[in-house]
Design a protein around this motif. Sequence first.
Motif, PDB file in Angstrom:
ATOM      1  N   ILE A 196       1.846  -4.475  23.121  1.00  0.00           N
ATOM      2  CA  ILE A 196       2.087  -4.028  24.093  1.00  0.00           C
ATOM      3  C   ILE A 196       0.522  -4.543  25.863  1.00  0.00           C
ATOM      4  O   ILE A 196      -0.313  -4.406  24.648  1.00  0.00           O
ATOM      5  CB  ILE A 196       1.198  -2.416  24.370  1.00  0.00           C
ATOM      6  CG1 ILE A 196       2.566  -1.861  23.340  1.00  0.00           C
ATOM      7  CG2 ILE A 196       1.501  -1.344  25.122  1.00  0.00           C
ATOM      8  CD1 ILE A 196       2.631  -0.540  22.888  1.00  0.00           C
ATOM      9  N   PHE A 197       0.545  -4.537  26.514  1.00  0.00           N
ATOM     10  CA  PHE A 197       0.485  -5.476  27.564  1.00  0.00           C
ATOM     11  C   PHE A 197       0.780  -4.464  28.688  1.00  0.00           C
ATOM     12  O   PHE A 197       1.805  -4.399  29.554  1.00  0.00           O
ATOM     13  CB  PHE A 197       0.324  -6.655  27.909  1.00  0.00           C
ATOM     14  CG  PHE A 197      -0.799  -7.218  28.446  1.00  0.00           C
ATOM     15  CD1 PHE A 197      -1.777  -8.379  28.499  1.00  0.00           C
ATOM     16  CD2 PHE A 197       0.265  -7.638  29.853  1.00  0.00           C
ATOM     17  CE1 PHE A 197      -2.395  -8.742  29.466  1.00  0.00           C
ATOM     18  CE2 PHE A 197      -1.069  -8.250  31.157  1.00  0.00           C
ATOM     19  CZ  PHE A 197      -1.778  -8.518  30.801  1.00  0.00           C
ATOM     20  N   PRO A 198      -0.783  -4.479  30.074  1.00  0.00           N
ATOM     21  CA  PRO A 198      -1.882  -4.406  29.249  1.00  0.00           C
ATOM     22  C   PRO A 198      -2.326  -3.460  28.743  1.00  0.00           C
ATOM     23  O   PRO A 198      -2.391  -2.511  28.588  1.00  0.00           O
ATOM     24  CB  PRO A 198      -2.571  -4.576  31.094  1.00  0.00           C
ATOM     25  CG  PRO A 198      -2.000  -3.473  31.310  1.00  0.00           C
ATOM     26  CD  PRO A 198      -0.516  -3.525  31.438  1.00  0.00           C
ATOM     27  N   TYR A 199      -3.774  -3.187  28.751  1.00  0.00           N
ATOM     28  CA  TYR A 199      -4.694  -2.312  28.127  1.00  0.00           C
ATOM     29  C   TYR A 199      -4.534  -0.671  28.473  1.00  0.00           C
ATOM     30  O   TYR A 199      -4.591   0.241  27.648  1.00  0.00           O
ATOM     31  CB  TYR A 199      -6.267  -2.923  27.717  1.00  0.00           C
ATOM     32  CG  TYR A 199      -7.241  -1.728  26.544  1.00  0.00           C
ATOM     33  CD1 TYR A 199      -6.317  -2.030  25.280  1.00  0.00           C
ATOM     34  CD2 TYR A 199      -7.468  -1.025  27.496  1.00  0.00           C
ATOM     35  CE1 TYR A 199      -7.307  -0.962  24.547  1.00  0.00           C
ATOM     36  CE2 TYR A 199      -7.536   0.269  26.955  1.00  0.00           C
ATOM     37  CZ  TYR A 199      -8.235  -0.179  25.413  1.00  0.00           C
ATOM     38  OH  TYR A 199      -8.902   0.769  24.652  1.00  0.00           O
ATOM     39  N   GLU A 200      -4.093  -1.063  29.346  1.00  0.00           N
ATOM     40  CA  GLU A 200      -4.320   0.546  30.253  1.00  0.00           C
ATOM     41  C   GLU A 200      -2.860   1.025  29.509  1.00  0.00           C
ATOM     42  O   GLU A 200      -3.081   2.239  29.667  1.00  0.00           O
ATOM     43  CB  GLU A 200      -4.464   0.671  31.674  1.00  0.00           C
ATOM     44  CG  GLU A 200      -5.496   0.132  32.304  1.00  0.00           C
ATOM     45  CD  GLU A 200      -6.376  -1.583  31.861  1.00  0.00           C
ATOM     46  OE1 GLU A 200      -5.492  -2.412  32.075  1.00  0.00           O
ATOM     47  OE2 GLU A 200      -7.774  -1.646  32.108  1.00  0.00           O
ATOM     48  N   GLU A 201      -1.673   0.293  29.890  1.00  0.00           N
ATOM     49  CA  GLU A 201      -0.716   0.392  29.747  1.00  0.00           C
ATOM     50  C   GLU A 201      -0.670   0.916  28.006  1.00  0.00           C
ATOM     51  O   GLU A 201       0.163   1.860  27.214  1.00  0.00           O
ATOM     52  CB  GLU A 201       0.493  -0.379  29.881  1.00  0.00           C
ATOM     53  CG  GLU A 201       1.289   0.148  28.995  1.00  0.00           C
ATOM     54  CD  GLU A 201       2.368   1.815  29.810  1.00  0.00           C
ATOM     55  OE1 GLU A 201       1.541   1.925  30.761  1.00  0.00           O
ATOM     56  OE2 GLU A 201       3.377   1.384  29.207  1.00  0.00           O
ATOM     57  N   PHE A 202      -1.167   0.372  26.548  1.00  0.00           N
ATOM     58  CA  PHE A 202      -1.376   0.631  25.543  1.00  0.00           C
ATOM     59  C   PHE A 202      -2.282   1.646  25.427  1.00  0.00           C
ATOM     60  O   PHE A 202      -1.594   3.501  24.633  1.00  0.00           O
ATOM     61  CB  PHE A 202      -2.522  -0.683  24.767  1.00  0.00           C
ATOM     62  CG  PHE A 202      -2.599   0.058  23.131  1.00  0.00           C
ATOM     63  CD1 PHE A 202      -1.688  -0.621  22.638  1.00  0.00           C
ATOM     64  CD2 PHE A 202      -4.168  -0.270  23.422  1.00  0.00           C
ATOM     65  CE1 PHE A 202      -2.073  -0.572  20.683  1.00  0.00           C
ATOM     66  CE2 PHE A 202      -4.356   0.692  22.144  1.00  0.00           C
ATOM     67  CZ  PHE A 202      -3.456   0.372  20.718  1.00  0.00           C
ATOM     68  N   ARG A 203      -3.385   1.748  25.831  1.00  0.00           N
ATOM     69  CA  ARG A 203      -4.016   3.382  26.222  1.00  0.00           C
ATOM     70  C   ARG A 203      -3.155   4.555  26.832  1.00  0.00           C
ATOM     71  O   ARG A 203      -3.175   5.659  25.934  1.00  0.00           O
ATOM     72  CB  ARG A 203      -5.008   3.603  26.835  1.00  0.00           C
ATOM     73  CG  ARG A 203      -6.173   4.280  26.686  1.00  0.00           C
ATOM     74  CD  ARG A 203      -6.611   4.224  25.642  1.00  0.00           C
ATOM     75  NE  ARG A 203      -7.280   5.707  25.209  1.00  0.00           N
ATOM     76  CZ  ARG A 203      -8.090   5.669  24.295  1.00  0.00           C
ATOM     77  NH1 ARG A 203      -8.615   5.015  22.927  1.00  0.00           N
ATOM     78  NH2 ARG A 203      -8.504   7.337  24.065  1.00  0.00           N
ATOM     79  N   LYS A 204      -2.001   4.276  27.816  1.00  0.00           N
ATOM     80  CA  LYS A 204      -1.549   5.377  28.218  1.00  0.00           C
ATOM     81  C   LYS A 204      -0.486   5.676  27.342  1.00  0.00           C
ATOM     82  O   LYS A 204      -0.340   6.900  27.147  1.00  0.00           O
ATOM     83  CB  LYS A 204      -1.163   4.860  29.584  1.00  0.00           C
ATOM     84  CG  LYS A 204      -0.519   5.976  30.286  1.00  0.00           C
ATOM     85  CD  LYS A 204       0.318   4.842  31.901  1.00  0.00           C
ATOM     86  CE  LYS A 204       1.339   6.164  32.216  1.00  0.00           C
ATOM     87  NZ  LYS A 204       1.184   5.873  34.014  1.00  0.00           N
ATOM     88  N   ARG A 205       0.527   4.849  26.292  1.00  0.00           N
ATOM     89  CA  ARG A 205       1.231   5.349  25.257  1.00  0.00           C
ATOM     90  C   ARG A 205       0.453   5.445  24.321  1.00  0.00           C
ATOM     91  O   ARG A 205       0.840   7.326  23.321  1.00  0.00           O
ATOM     92  CB  ARG A 205       1.816   3.726  24.896  1.00  0.00           C
ATOM     93  CG  ARG A 205       2.462   3.225  25.709  1.00  0.00           C
ATOM     94  CD  ARG A 205       3.897   2.259  25.107  1.00  0.00           C
ATOM     95  NE  ARG A 205       4.419   1.192  27.109  1.00  0.00           N
ATOM     96  CZ  ARG A 205       4.915   0.492  26.281  1.00  0.00           C
ATOM     97  NH1 ARG A 205       5.654   0.778  25.390  1.00  0.00           N
ATOM     98  NH2 ARG A 205       5.698   0.151  27.840  1.00  0.00           N
ATOM     99  N   TYR A 206      -0.861   5.370  23.676  1.00  0.00           N
ATOM    100  CA  TYR A 206      -1.339   5.733  22.317  1.00  0.00           C
ATOM    101  C   TYR A 206      -1.661   7.628  23.269  1.00  0.00           C
ATOM    102  O   TYR A 206      -1.724   8.319  22.450  1.00  0.00           O
ATOM    103  CB  TYR A 206      -2.309   5.156  22.210  1.00  0.00           C
ATOM    104  CG  TYR A 206      -3.603   5.741  21.075  1.00  0.00           C
ATOM    105  CD1 TYR A 206      -2.681   6.258  20.130  1.00  0.00           C
ATOM    106  CD2 TYR A 206      -5.122   6.595  21.505  1.00  0.00           C
ATOM    107  CE1 TYR A 206      -4.095   7.047  19.369  1.00  0.00           C
ATOM    108  CE2 TYR A 206      -5.893   7.234  20.484  1.00  0.00           C
ATOM    109  CZ  TYR A 206      -5.519   7.441  19.594  1.00  0.00           C
ATOM    110  OH  TYR A 206      -6.075   7.899  18.853  1.00  0.00           O
ATOM    111  N   ASP A 207      -2.637   7.528  24.542  1.00  0.00           N
ATOM    112  CA  ASP A 207      -3.180   8.871  24.997  1.00  0.00           C
ATOM    113  C   ASP A 207      -1.571   9.851  24.491  1.00  0.00           C
ATOM    114  O   ASP A 207      -1.346  11.156  24.516  1.00  0.00           O
ATOM    115  CB  ASP A 207      -3.360   8.812  26.221  1.00  0.00           C
ATOM    116  CG  ASP A 207      -4.984   8.133  26.034  1.00  0.00           C
ATOM    117  OD1 ASP A 207      -5.621   8.519  25.310  1.00  0.00           O
ATOM    118  OD2 ASP A 207      -5.087   7.785  27.034  1.00  0.00           O
ATOM    119  N   ASN A 208      -0.219   9.882  25.263  1.00  0.00           N
ATOM    120  CA  ASN A 208       0.768  10.390  24.709  1.00  0.00           C
ATOM    121  C   ASN A 208       1.004  10.859  23.498  1.00  0.00           C
ATOM    122  O   ASN A 208       1.286  11.903  23.231  1.00  0.00           O
ATOM    123  CB  ASN A 208       1.834   9.617  26.154  1.00  0.00           C
ATOM    124  CG  ASN A 208       1.610  10.327  27.520  1.00  0.00           C
ATOM    125  OD1 ASN A 208       2.397  11.441  27.460  1.00  0.00           O
ATOM    126  ND2 ASN A 208       0.984   9.838  28.122  1.00  0.00           N
TER     127      ASN A 208
END
Length: 182
Positions: free
Chosen positions: A45-57
């Motif tokens: 997953i790219f960028p990191y912000e997207e990775f983090r957003k999916r994890y937060d969900n």
Amino acid sequence: MLASTSDMGKRILLHVCCGPCSTSSVERLIAEGYTPVLFFSDSNIFPYEEFRKRYDNLLIVAEHYNLDVILDDWEHDKWLKAVEGHEKDPEHGARCSICFDYNLHRAAAKAEELGIDEFTTTLTVSRFKKSESIFSEGRKYAGFKEIDFKKKDGFNKSIILSRELGLYRQQWCGCEFSRRRE
Ligand code: SF4
């Protein structure tokens, strides 16, 4: 990182690609007597912000079902090295098979580390992914359980459950190469 705990049935490590796909997969596993341990390992997953957003969900899902969730390192540079030469491959091509293998390899190692006998993946929920391509990568690893989560109406259920939980649903698969087609 361990975010919550539960102990309902036989543990199975569930590699998770995103919160929405985890919803119906989790419900199916619980209905089949398992306690899923959620493993967010998605260096694609790219960028990191997207990775983090999916994890937060995913954390919203974990809290809702009271499940453990483990966050793997985001090593996008390593993932890019693994798919080198396949940047222009179409979706469903060799790059995607390498990508499935990359994440399932890590899931297999994590399951072994935790002493969990079986593991599987939410990747089969998506109607845009061929389950057989995912299974053929997973079969390389001991303990891989072939579950086609899009069956039993899994994809539609994931949309309904995601809405109920207010989850963010992304419009592209994950890597920068899949985003180019937006
Ligand atoms: S399109 Fe999706 S499955 Fe294919 S390489 Fe990119 S992130 Fe992986």
